[in-house]
Design a protein around this motif. Structure first.
Motif, PDB file in Angstrom:
ATOM      1  N   VAL A 278     -14.325  -4.344   7.999  1.00  0.00           N
ATOM      2  CA  VAL A 278     -12.874  -4.507   8.170  1.00  0.00           C
ATOM      3  C   VAL A 278     -12.689  -5.048   9.579  1.00  0.00           C
ATOM      4  O   VAL A 278     -12.404  -4.306  10.514  1.00  0.00           O
ATOM      5  CB  VAL A 278     -12.134  -3.169   7.982  1.00  0.00           C
ATOM      6  CG1 VAL A 278     -10.626  -3.366   8.062  1.00  0.00           C
ATOM      7  CG2 VAL A 278     -12.513  -2.522   6.651  1.00  0.00           C
ATOM      8  N   ALA A 279     -12.883  -6.349   9.713  1.00  0.00           N
ATOM      9  CA  ALA A 279     -13.075  -6.921  11.043  1.00  0.00           C
ATOM     10  C   ALA A 279     -11.785  -7.101  11.821  1.00  0.00           C
ATOM     11  O   ALA A 279     -11.773  -6.961  13.043  1.00  0.00           O
ATOM     12  CB  ALA A 279     -13.799  -8.267  10.930  1.00  0.00           C
ATOM     13  N   GLN A 280     -10.702  -7.422  11.167  1.00  0.00           N
ATOM     14  CA  GLN A 280      -9.471  -7.700  11.885  1.00  0.00           C
ATOM     15  C   GLN A 280      -8.878  -6.427  12.469  1.00  0.00           C
ATOM     16  O   GLN A 280      -8.820  -5.383  11.805  1.00  0.00           O
ATOM     17  CB  GLN A 280      -8.465  -8.374  10.958  1.00  0.00           C
ATOM     18  CG  GLN A 280      -8.893  -9.759  10.497  1.00  0.00           C
ATOM     19  CD  GLN A 280      -7.862 -10.405   9.599  1.00  0.00           C
ATOM     20  OE1 GLN A 280      -6.888  -9.758   9.200  1.00  0.00           O
ATOM     21  NE2 GLN A 280      -8.073 -11.671   9.263  1.00  0.00           N
ATOM     22  N   SER A 281      -8.408  -6.533  13.698  1.00  0.00           N
ATOM     23  CA  SER A 281      -7.854  -5.362  14.381  1.00  0.00           C
ATOM     24  C   SER A 281      -6.659  -4.784  13.635  1.00  0.00           C
ATOM     25  O   SER A 281      -6.503  -3.557  13.535  1.00  0.00           O
ATOM     26  CB  SER A 281      -7.435  -5.745  15.805  1.00  0.00           C
ATOM     27  OG  SER A 281      -8.550  -6.173  16.552  1.00  0.00           O
ATOM     28  N   THR A 282      -5.782  -5.651  13.128  1.00  0.00           N
ATOM     29  CA  THR A 282      -4.609  -5.155  12.412  1.00  0.00           C
ATOM     30  C   THR A 282      -5.002  -4.425  11.133  1.00  0.00           C
ATOM     31  O   THR A 282      -4.381  -3.422  10.763  1.00  0.00           O
ATOM     32  CB  THR A 282      -3.667  -6.321  12.080  1.00  0.00           C
ATOM     33  OG1 THR A 282      -4.420  -7.381  11.473  1.00  0.00           O
ATOM     34  CG2 THR A 282      -2.985  -6.851  13.334  1.00  0.00           C
ATOM     35  N   ALA A 283      -6.040  -4.912  10.448  1.00  0.00           N
ATOM     36  CA  ALA A 283      -6.516  -4.225   9.244  1.00  0.00           C
ATOM     37  C   ALA A 283      -7.090  -2.860   9.590  1.00  0.00           C
ATOM     38  O   ALA A 283      -6.954  -1.892   8.819  1.00  0.00           O
ATOM     39  CB  ALA A 283      -7.555  -5.079   8.526  1.00  0.00           C
ATOM     40  N   GLN A 284      -7.730  -2.733  10.754  1.00  0.00           N
ATOM     41  CA  GLN A 284      -8.266  -1.441  11.187  1.00  0.00           C
ATOM     42  C   GLN A 284      -7.135  -0.453  11.446  1.00  0.00           C
ATOM     43  O   GLN A 284      -7.261   0.742  11.144  1.00  0.00           O
ATOM     44  CB  GLN A 284      -9.120  -1.632  12.436  1.00  0.00           C
ATOM     45  CG  GLN A 284     -10.418  -2.395  12.184  1.00  0.00           C
ATOM     46  CD  GLN A 284     -11.133  -2.773  13.460  1.00  0.00           C
ATOM     47  OE1 GLN A 284     -10.856  -2.234  14.526  1.00  0.00           O
ATOM     48  NE2 GLN A 284     -12.063  -3.721  13.360  1.00  0.00           N
ATOM     49  N   LEU A 285      -6.025  -0.931  12.002  1.00  0.00           N
ATOM     50  CA  LEU A 285      -4.874  -0.048  12.216  1.00  0.00           C
ATOM     51  C   LEU A 285      -4.309   0.438  10.888  1.00  0.00           C
ATOM     52  O   LEU A 285      -3.965   1.619  10.743  1.00  0.00           O
ATOM     53  CB  LEU A 285      -3.791  -0.772  13.004  1.00  0.00           C
ATOM     54  CG  LEU A 285      -4.046  -1.030  14.488  1.00  0.00           C
ATOM     55  CD1 LEU A 285      -2.849  -1.738  15.113  1.00  0.00           C
ATOM     56  CD2 LEU A 285      -4.338   0.268  15.227  1.00  0.00           C
ATOM     57  N   ILE A 286      -4.194  -0.462   9.924  1.00  0.00           N
ATOM     58  CA  ILE A 286      -3.684  -0.073   8.604  1.00  0.00           C
ATOM     59  C   ILE A 286      -4.597   0.973   7.975  1.00  0.00           C
ATOM     60  O   ILE A 286      -4.134   1.987   7.433  1.00  0.00           O
ATOM     61  CB  ILE A 286      -3.559  -1.313   7.695  1.00  0.00           C
ATOM     62  CG1 ILE A 286      -2.492  -2.265   8.256  1.00  0.00           C
ATOM     63  CG2 ILE A 286      -3.204  -0.909   6.264  1.00  0.00           C
ATOM     64  CD1 ILE A 286      -2.486  -3.630   7.591  1.00  0.00           C
ATOM     65  N   LEU A 287      -5.904   0.748   8.054  1.00  0.00           N
ATOM     66  CA  LEU A 287      -6.855   1.709   7.488  1.00  0.00           C
ATOM     67  C   LEU A 287      -6.779   3.043   8.217  1.00  0.00           C
ATOM     68  O   LEU A 287      -6.860   4.109   7.592  1.00  0.00           O
ATOM     69  CB  LEU A 287      -8.265   1.135   7.568  1.00  0.00           C
ATOM     70  CG  LEU A 287      -9.396   2.038   7.056  1.00  0.00           C
ATOM     71  CD1 LEU A 287      -9.176   2.427   5.591  1.00  0.00           C
ATOM     72  CD2 LEU A 287     -10.755   1.347   7.226  1.00  0.00           C
ATOM     73  N   SER A 288      -6.589   3.007   9.527  1.00  0.00           N
ATOM     74  CA  SER A 288      -6.540   4.261  10.295  1.00  0.00           C
ATOM     75  C   SER A 288      -5.369   5.133   9.845  1.00  0.00           C
ATOM     76  O   SER A 288      -5.532   6.346   9.626  1.00  0.00           O
ATOM     77  CB  SER A 288      -6.426   3.959  11.790  1.00  0.00           C
ATOM     78  OG  SER A 288      -5.132   3.505  12.141  1.00  0.00           O
ATOM     79  N   SER A 289      -4.183   4.548   9.702  1.00  0.00           N
ATOM     80  CA  SER A 289      -3.029   5.350   9.294  1.00  0.00           C
ATOM     81  C   SER A 289      -3.150   5.793   7.839  1.00  0.00           C
ATOM     82  O   SER A 289      -2.677   6.881   7.470  1.00  0.00           O
ATOM     83  CB  SER A 289      -1.739   4.565   9.510  1.00  0.00           C
ATOM     84  OG  SER A 289      -1.786   3.311   8.861  1.00  0.00           O
ATOM     85  N   ALA A 290      -3.810   4.980   6.992  1.00  0.00           N
ATOM     86  CA  ALA A 290      -4.046   5.393   5.614  1.00  0.00           C
ATOM     87  C   ALA A 290      -4.975   6.605   5.567  1.00  0.00           C
ATOM     88  O   ALA A 290      -4.788   7.522   4.747  1.00  0.00           O
ATOM     89  CB  ALA A 290      -4.637   4.242   4.810  1.00  0.00           C
ATOM     90  N   LEU A 291      -5.960   6.637   6.453  1.00  0.00           N
ATOM     91  CA  LEU A 291      -6.859   7.801   6.519  1.00  0.00           C
ATOM     92  C   LEU A 291      -6.102   9.041   6.989  1.00  0.00           C
ATOM     93  O   LEU A 291      -6.320  10.146   6.487  1.00  0.00           O
ATOM     94  CB  LEU A 291      -8.031   7.500   7.451  1.00  0.00           C
ATOM     95  CG  LEU A 291      -9.081   6.526   6.914  1.00  0.00           C
ATOM     96  CD1 LEU A 291     -10.083   6.153   8.011  1.00  0.00           C
ATOM     97  CD2 LEU A 291      -9.828   7.143   5.726  1.00  0.00           C
TER      98      LEU A 291
END
Length: 421
Positions: A278-291
């Motif tokens: 999940v390379a894009q920084s914005t995608a990492q933020l989305i995944l973090s809040s989903a977790l």
């Protein structure tokens, strides 16, 4: 201290900075875990008074983040970082003289304001100074800070049992040492050829109001961080009183944070694997809040079983590891020379959740226990996910996707202005 793999490709000049950052985090952790105990046991205030002291501390921290970001271009990194650290040390030493509640509340708020003012300046300096390494460096800073906090909180109780005055003195001493280190470090580092001198006052042709009006850069990101900080208040204002109310041993809550600290250290290979996919920084933020949402929802459904709370902490910690280093890396990459202002602004907005959370959840717990708190935290995490998804669309419309593995370039100053007004 850190494995070769963990620090690979970092400039050698950053190693001393990282170690100094660890000791500074360790010193800061001497104070904040003991505020409630000090107010109650030494200053003889009630727990409500301690709550208001913590509220003032959080409010001062939010104001400090904004002020530090706004003053960065007027003072420059050298004056702002070193000056605020020196003043922080004095504020920490003043705690030794605070023998009643009002002076202590003022001194602890001043300490929070000053140390918070340092953070956007440090992050902006790191992100702009070592641009090609910013993602790895912010992650390493995050891990080193957590090591310092873990050691500091462990030592805080031991030192305080000897003397609170000694705790305040050592805290100020470590902060003063970090200020001296940063002064020498910034002097010896010198400016890069394409950068303005690090101790100069940069010439900025945009007013604070012009930067503030460019809401696309910070509004959705700040809203997401506000929602997450609100959700995270569920730990102190929901899980902690619930464990106490249900007769768990006092160390049951601290075990959760031990799990958090250990996982931040041993979970780095897993986070590295996730980030490669999940390379894009914005995608990492989305995944973090989903977790985070998954963690709180799971605890809401199964909180009567203590292992469910441990499992929730594990999932939430992976969310934290994806979020904490990504936000400064993303902001500095997008906003370039204006990074300190936007880092301070996003941090200040996010801290609003830390102000509102304990008040809201304290009333909810008195009325209905832990269940509604965990569901509100779940909803707040879902709102954060939506905010980060909206922010990702904004970033794509602005024509840059920070953090992509094949796009390690950093926008030049001219390119950066498209994001700042």
């Amino acid at each position: 201290m850190l494995s070769r793999r963990f620090t690979q490709f970092l400039p050698k000049e950053t190693y001393a900075f990282l170690v100094a950052r660890l000791f500074n985090a360790m010193g800061s952790a001497f104070i904040w875990p003991l505020t409630t105990i000090y107010v109650h046991n030494v200053l003889h205030g009630n727990y409500a008074a301690a709550g208001w002291v913590l509220f003032g501390q959080s409010l001062a921290g939010a104001l400090g983040q904004f002020a530090g970001g706004a003053m960065y271009h007027r003072l420059g990194p050298m004056r702002l970082i070193v000056g605020s650290l020196l003043l922080t040390a004095l504020a920490q030493w003043s705690l030794m003289l605070a023998r009643s509640l009002p002076p202590y509340a003022v001194a602890i708020a001043a300490n929070s304001f000053l140390i918070s003012a340092t953070q956007p300046a440090l992050n902006a300096f790191v992100g702009n100074r070592w641009k090609p390494f910013s993602a790895r460096l912010f992650n390493t800073m995050y891990v080193m800070t957590n090591i310092g906090i873990a050691v500091g909180t462990a030592l805080a109780g031991v030192i305080a049992s000897v003397s609170f005055t000694l705790t305040f003195f050592l805290n100020g001493l470590l902060t003063m040492s970090f200020a001296a280190f940063m002064w020498r470090f910034l002097q010896r580092l010198g400016p890069e050829t394409e950068d303005a001198p690090i101790d100069a006052m940069p010439q900025i042709d945009r007013s604070t109001w012009q930067l503030f009006r460019n809401y696309r850069v910070y509004a959705l990101l700040g809203a997401g961080m506000l929602a997450l900080s609100l959700a995270l208040a569920a730990w102190n204002s929901g899980v902690a009183p619930y464990l106490n109310q249900t007769g768990h041993r006092p160390d049951a809550y601290s075990v959760l944070w031990t799990v958090n600290g250990m996982l931040i250290l041993v979970g780095q290979p897993v986070i590295g694997w996730i980030k490669r996919r999940v390379a894009q920084s914005t995608a990492q933020l989305i995944l973090s809040s989903a977790l985070y949402a998954a963690a709180f929802a799971g605890m809401a459904m199964a909180h009567r079983a203590y292992p469910a709370l441990v499992a929730g902490m594990v999932v939430a910690t992976f969310g934290e590891m994806l979020n904490a280093p990504t936000v400064p890396e993303l902001v500095t990459r997008m906003t370039g020379p204006h990074a300190a202002f936007y880092l301070g602004l996003v941090g200040a907005i996010g801290n609003v959740g830390s102000l509102l959370g304990p008040v809201l959840f304290g009333h909810l717990f008195d009325l209905a226990g832990i269940s509604p708190i965990l569901w509100v935290a779940t909803g707040a995490s879902i709102l954060a996910t939506a905010a980060f998804a909206g922010y990702a669309r904004v970033v794509r419309r602005l024509g840059d996707t920070p953090g992509a593995p094949n796009d390690m370039r950093t926008p030049s100053a001219d390119e950066g202005t498209q994001f700042t007004g």
